[in-house]
Design an enzyme around this catalytic site. Structure first.
Site, short mmCIF file in Angstrom:
data_model
loop_
_atom_site.label_atom_id
_atom_site.label_comp_id
_atom_site.label_asym_id
_atom_site.label_seq_id
_atom_site.Cartn_x
_atom_site.Cartn_y
_atom_site.Cartn_z
N ARG A 156 0.86 -1.18 0.00
CA ARG A 156 0.00 0.00 0.00
C ARG A 156 0.90 1.24 0.00
NH1 ARG A 156 -2.11 -3.42 4.13
NH2 ARG A 156 -4.21 -4.20 3.67
N LYS A 180 -2.14 -2.29 8.20
CA LYS A 180 -3.27 -1.76 8.95
C LYS A 180 -3.28 -2.33 10.35
CE LYS A 180 -6.30 -0.91 4.99
NZ LYS A 180 -7.62 -1.19 4.38
N HIS A 251 -2.67 2.56 -5.97
CA HIS A 251 -3.19 1.25 -5.55
C HIS A 251 -3.27 0.28 -6.73
CE1 HIS A 251 -4.62 -0.57 -1.88
NE2 HIS A 251 -5.56 -1.20 -2.52
N ARG A 254 -0.62 -2.34 -6.69
CA ARG A 254 -0.92 -3.43 -5.74
C ARG A 254 -1.89 -4.43 -6.37
NH1 ARG A 254 -1.27 -4.67 -0.03
NH2 ARG A 254 -3.41 -5.05 0.68
N HIS A 277 -3.94 -9.11 3.99
CA HIS A 277 -5.38 -9.11 4.19
C HIS A 277 -5.74 -9.95 5.41
CE1 HIS A 277 -6.38 -8.16 -0.30
NE2 HIS A 277 -6.12 -7.08 0.40
N TYR A 286 -9.33 -11.47 -6.52
CA TYR A 286 -8.31 -11.72 -7.55
C TYR A 286 -8.50 -13.06 -8.22
CZ TYR A 286 -6.31 -7.60 -5.49
OH TYR A 286 -6.13 -6.32 -5.03
#
Length: 307
Positions: A156, A180, A251, A254, A277, A286
């Site tokens: 990110r 995150k 993004h 990514r 994730h 994906y």
């Protein structure tokens, strides 16, 4: 406590109890401000709130009206779903604080959204883009290393900005990423990334750095930590120079990384680990995208066969 106070307390709750990323908290707060503004509007802008007002005003009907309002104002289903999630968490907080008796959001029927395929670049376009930076200039060397690392590790933009020189392990071919919620993960670096990072550390960063105390990996021309805005500006400028007309964002690299992994047979759980994730469902987009790619190839082959 009135509505406005509840929003302030909710934001404080997100910071102190939920341990969420700052951007996530701001998104939740923005959604709830919009929701509260709507409640005030449908309640004739009444400022006469007390603890007993919440259950009588924040009802399932009001939430339904809010969703209809969003739909009528051309919000997409994915955006509406996010706002509903924000409202649900806000109502859980109100119940936790005993400001409402029941959480009406549990009765909601949420709008379904179709699978949205994220935009991605071809491998050739990514390589053209990264090679477009001037390797004779300090900032060009930096950008080659930065965008190669962002793409080849699926980072990110916030993760790139936060990297320090201590996060790069050249010998181990790993980069330590803080994602995150301050969760850390190690992501393997490819040969090109290692070479570009090595060039940057040896040839470029020493020319950019202004203080030996500066630990940020990627620096701007003032010797300060590079910003999202600076990265976006450099990406947009070089994409335009190459004539790549897709609506590319930082993004997109990514998305491209994840897509290329899946197209080359990578297990979806490895992709999940690389991307950081929390939920596998986030990564499964994906897999859907890969099927879209396979269908394109299938259609092309069949059309060529008919010619």
């Amino acid at each position: 406590m009135d509505l406005d106070d509840s929003v302030i307390c909710f934001k404080d709750y997100l910071y102190s109890e939920r341990n969420l990323a700052v951007n996530t908290i701001e998104a939740y707060n923005s959604d709830i401000l919009q929701f509260v503004s709507f409640i005030k509007e449908v309640s004739n802008n009444s400022d006469d709130w007390n603890d007993t007002s919440f259950s009588s005003v924040i009802t399932i009907d009001v939430i339904d009206e809010f969703i209809i309002h969003l739909s009528q104002n051309a919000f997409e289903n994915t955006s509406i779903q996010r706002k509903i999630s924000s409202v649900s968490l806000y109502l859980k907080f109100l119940k936790l604080e005993k400001l409402i008796d029941e959480n009406p959001s549990r009765f909601l029927i949420r709008p379904r959204s179709g699978t949205r395929l994220p935009l991605y670049l071809t491998v050739e376009d990514v390589e053209r883009f990264i090679d477009s930076f001037d390797a004779q200039k300090p900032c060009g060397i930096r950008d080659k290393a930065l965008f190669e690392l962002m793409y080849s590790c699926g980072l990110r933009v916030s993760e790139i900005c936060d990297l320090t020189i201590d996060d790069i392990f050249i010998d181990e071919k790993l980069v330590k990423v803080t994602g995150k919620g301050d969760k850390q993960r190690f992501v393997p670096m490819g040969a090109r990334a290692i070479q570009n990072i090595t060039d940057y550390l040896e040839k470029s960063r020493p020319q950019l750095v202004k203080s030996i105390k500066q630990k940020a990996l990627f620096l701007n021309f003032r010797g300060e930590r590079i910003t999202r805005k600076g990265i976006w500006k450099n990406l947009k400028q070089n994409m335009q120079l190459l004539g790549i007309k897709k609506e590319v964002t930082v993004h997109t690299l990514r998305h491209s990384f994840a897509t290329h992994l899946v197209q080359n047979g990578a297990d979806i759980r490895y992709v999940q680990s690389f991307l950081g994730h929390k939920n596998i469902n986030t990564t499964e987009i994906y897999a859907h995208l890969d099927m879209h790619y396979i269908k394109e190839i299938y259609d092309k082959v069949n059309n060529d066969a008919k010619v």
